[in-house]
Design an enzyme around this catalytic site. Structure first.
Site, PDB file in Angstrom:
ATOM      1  N   SER A  46      44.098 -55.923 103.973  1.00 54.99           N
ATOM      2  CA  SER A  46      43.379 -56.145 102.723  1.00 54.99           C
ATOM      3  C   SER A  46      42.246 -57.150 102.909  1.00 54.99           C
ATOM      4  O   SER A  46      41.153 -56.982 102.353  1.00 54.99           O
ATOM      5  CB  SER A  46      44.342 -56.638 101.637  1.00 54.99           C
ATOM      6  OG  SER A  46      45.296 -55.657 101.323  1.00 54.99           O
TER       7      SER A  46
ATOM      8  N   ASP B 175      41.333 -64.084  91.373  1.00 52.17           N
ATOM      9  CA  ASP B 175      40.473 -65.263  91.381  1.00 52.17           C
ATOM     10  C   ASP B 175      39.698 -65.403  92.687  1.00 52.17           C
ATOM     11  O   ASP B 175      38.611 -65.984  92.711  1.00 52.17           O
ATOM     12  CB  ASP B 175      41.300 -66.532  91.139  1.00 52.17           C
ATOM     13  CG  ASP B 175      41.813 -66.618  89.717  1.00 52.17           C
ATOM     14  OD1 ASP B 175      41.309 -65.869  88.851  1.00 52.17           O
ATOM     15  OD2 ASP B 175      42.739 -67.415  89.477  1.00 52.17           O
TER      16      ASP B 175
ATOM     17  N   GLU C 272      41.588 -50.452  87.082  1.00 52.53           N
ATOM     18  CA  GLU C 272      43.021 -50.284  87.297  1.00 52.53           C
ATOM     19  C   GLU C 272      43.370 -48.859  86.912  1.00 52.53           C
ATOM     20  O   GLU C 272      43.463 -48.520  85.730  1.00 52.53           O
ATOM     21  CB  GLU C 272      43.805 -51.293  86.457  1.00 52.53           C
ATOM     22  CG  GLU C 272      45.292 -51.335  86.774  1.00 52.53           C
ATOM     23  CD  GLU C 272      45.957 -52.501  86.063  1.00 52.53           C
ATOM     24  OE1 GLU C 272      46.831 -52.223  85.222  1.00 52.53           O
ATOM     25  OE2 GLU C 272      45.599 -53.660  86.342  1.00 52.53           O
TER      26      GLU C 272
ATOM     27  N   SER D 102      49.591 -57.593 107.486  1.00 53.39           N
ATOM     28  CA  SER D 102      48.847 -57.365 108.729  1.00 53.39           C
ATOM     29  C   SER D 102      47.430 -57.896 108.665  1.00 53.39           C
ATOM     30  O   SER D 102      46.782 -58.080 109.702  1.00 53.39           O
ATOM     31  CB  SER D 102      48.806 -55.868 109.040  1.00 53.39           C
ATOM     32  OG  SER D 102      48.111 -55.167 108.017  1.00 53.39           O
TER      33      SER D 102
ATOM     34  N   ARG E  24      38.473 -62.953  94.460  1.00 54.00           N
ATOM     35  CA  ARG E  24      37.433 -61.936  94.609  1.00 54.00           C
ATOM     36  C   ARG E  24      36.123 -62.440  94.031  1.00 54.00           C
ATOM     37  O   ARG E  24      36.113 -63.252  93.107  1.00 54.00           O
ATOM     38  CB  ARG E  24      37.844 -60.638  93.919  1.00 54.00           C
ATOM     39  CG  ARG E  24      39.019 -59.958  94.585  1.00 54.00           C
ATOM     40  CD  ARG E  24      39.097 -58.490  94.186  1.00 54.00           C
ATOM     41  NE  ARG E  24      39.310 -58.275  92.774  1.00 54.00           N
ATOM     42  CZ  ARG E  24      40.500 -58.175  92.203  1.00 54.00           C
ATOM     43  NH1 ARG E  24      41.591 -58.298  92.929  1.00 54.00           N
ATOM     44  NH2 ARG E  24      40.608 -57.946  90.910  1.00 54.00           N
TER      45      ARG E  24
ATOM     46  N   HIS F  48      44.963 -63.319  93.498  1.00 54.46           N
ATOM     47  CA  HIS F  48      44.144 -62.335  94.198  1.00 54.46           C
ATOM     48  C   HIS F  48      42.859 -62.051  93.440  1.00 54.46           C
ATOM     49  O   HIS F  48      41.773 -61.955  94.020  1.00 54.46           O
ATOM     50  CB  HIS F  48      44.944 -61.049  94.386  1.00 54.46           C
ATOM     51  CG  HIS F  48      44.295 -60.063  95.304  1.00 54.46           C
ATOM     52  ND1 HIS F  48      43.355 -59.163  94.872  1.00 54.46           N
ATOM     53  CD2 HIS F  48      44.442 -59.858  96.630  1.00 54.46           C
ATOM     54  CE1 HIS F  48      42.955 -58.423  95.893  1.00 54.46           C
ATOM     55  NE2 HIS F  48      43.594 -58.823  96.958  1.00 54.46           N
TER      56      HIS F  48
ATOM     57  N   GLY G  12      47.733 -50.495 108.246  1.00 50.39           N
ATOM     58  CA  GLY G  12      48.446 -51.635 108.787  1.00 50.39           C
ATOM     59  C   GLY G  12      49.768 -51.827 108.085  1.00 50.39           C
ATOM     60  O   GLY G  12      50.033 -51.218 107.043  1.00 50.39           O
ATOM     61  N   GLY G  13      50.592 -52.673 108.659  1.00 49.32           N
ATOM     62  CA  GLY G  13      51.866 -53.003 108.047  1.00 49.32           C
ATOM     63  C   GLY G  13      51.706 -54.118 107.034  1.00 49.32           C
ATOM     64  O   GLY G  13      50.611 -54.617 106.776  1.00 49.32           O
TER      65      GLY G  13
END
Length: 399
Positions: A233, A270, A280, A230, A272, A268, A226-227
């Site tokens: 995620s 928090d 990472e 979009s 999840r 982001h 997706g862009g």
């Protein structure tokens, strides 16, 4: 135990009276507010709250209509209201009372189309390696017989119940409290199928002495394209929301030195589920080969950019670039595709669809676009499920 589920909607029903949203306009024939009768004698979902019941999230009280029949026990707690009937069968009722807004707030994404991220306090370690975390109960608890759950509220609650052993293979999980937070009945069925939850019509009788229907096995490899902004995620997180263990794989910068980006990273992280781990790393091939829990990779665009950095493969500003660097990038992509093809883990990966815009005006932009576009094609060829996300709408891409 036989359970009559006479209503399955939120407190206002679906459609909600006098609501002008598109969801309420679409739904037919509609659903009544949640009401559940256990063994013909005990009703959950009525208007009378359980005296002394605990509040969920500081706001929601769990209703129990009428007195408890002899031999029944009702135990409010952080998961909801657990009812034990004579014979020991247990039901967890976790339906939200108030009707929620028709459109939930969108999940955030970074300016580059990938979700911001950051390493969680627990890193990528397993729960055993972490020595437990908040919400862990040590040894697995005995599985419930029936869970009546508002999965549209926080589907990750189901993943936590599974992680703790409260939901097992013989646990019936039925969606209640459904309403205009989901746009259509078809989308409700799609989401709940992802989570292993049953959607039943009003008036259904569930017999907990029988095994629940076998869930449809999920695809092993899912690629979501997706862009920017979009919704790709958010959809990736939705796919894995009810899993007991998930490793979120962050491939981009952590935000050090950029306060605005760091705020995005923290927001982001928090949102999840607390029981998810985070890694990472840019060693996606290594993770794909070694993982024994589902992976959410977000995303391939930032991975390609990081690999260009690591291989010193960006153009030098005159239109040229290091041949050795370009070869190294190609080798890393080959290794990723091979690991993707061979992985035994369930994996959902997010990537930018780079073929819809104008031709980039720089050599580095064109090189990035070409590399990521080819990688998307190769991974799509090796995926059971490929979907294009546009404005939050899903366009499956069959082979």
């Amino acid at each position: 135990m036989k359970v009559l589920i006479s209503g399955t909607a939120g407190a206002s029903g679906w459609p909600a009276p006098d609501c002008g949203c598109a969801s309420c306009a679409r739904v037919t024939p509609g659903r009544r507010p949640t009401s559940v009768v256990l063994d013909g004698s005990l009703t959950l979902g009525g208007s009378l709250p359980l005296d002394g019941s605990a509040a969920l999230d500081g706001a929601v009280r769990l209703p129990l209509s009428g007195p408890l029949p002899p031999g029944c026990r009702a135990s409010p707690g952080p998961d909801g209201l657990t009812v034990t009937i004579p014979g020991g069968q247990r039901v967890l009722y976790a339906a939200s009372s108030p009707s929620s807004p028709p459109v939930p707030p969108p999940h955030g994404e970074s300016p580059h189309g990938e979700s911001p991220h950051g390493e969680s306090p627990h890193g990528g370690a397993s729960r055993e390696e972490r020595g437990g975390q908040e919400g862990d109960t040590g040894d697995a608890e005995e599985a419930l017989n029936l869970v009546l759950l508002d999965v549209l509220d926080r589907p990750e609650r189901l993943g936590d119940l599974r992680r703790r052993g409260l939901v097992g293979e013989r646990t019936h999980v039925v969606a209640v409290g459904v309403d205009h937070r989901v746009p259509t009945e078809a989308e409700l069925i799609r989401r709940t199928a992802l989570w292993g939850v049953r959607v039943v019509p009003d008036g259904t009788v569930v017999d907990t002495s029988e095994p629940p229907p076998a869930p449809v096995p999920p695809p092993r490899r899912t690629l979501l394209l997706g862009g920017s902004r979009s919704g790709k995620s958010a959809e990736a997180e939705l796919r894995l929301a009810a899993e007991p263990e998930v490793l979120y794989v962050a491939t981009g910068p952590s935000g050090d030195g950029d306060p605005e980006w760091l705020r995005r990273v923290r927001a982001h992280r928090d949102r999840r589920p607390a029981h998810w781990g985070t890694a990472e790393t840019t060693d996606l091939a290594g993770l794909l080969r070694s993982a024994d829990t589902p992976l959410l990779i977000d995303g391939l665009g930032t991975w390609v950019a990081a690999v260009f950095d690591e291989c010193d493969a960006w153009p030098d500003g005159t239109g040229g670039n290091s041949g050795d660097g370009a070869d190294a990038v190609a080798a890393r992509c080959d290794d990723l595709v091979a690991a993707w093809r061979q992985t035994r883990a369930r994996v959902v990966a997010v990537s930018d669809e780079v073929g819809l815009g104008v031709v980039p005006g720089t050599a580095s932009g064109r090189m990035f676009r070409d590399t990521l576009g080819r990688l998307n094609q190769r991974l799509a060829l090796e995926s059971e499920d490929v979907t294009l996300v546009v404005a939050g709408r899903l366009l499956p891409l069959p082979i």
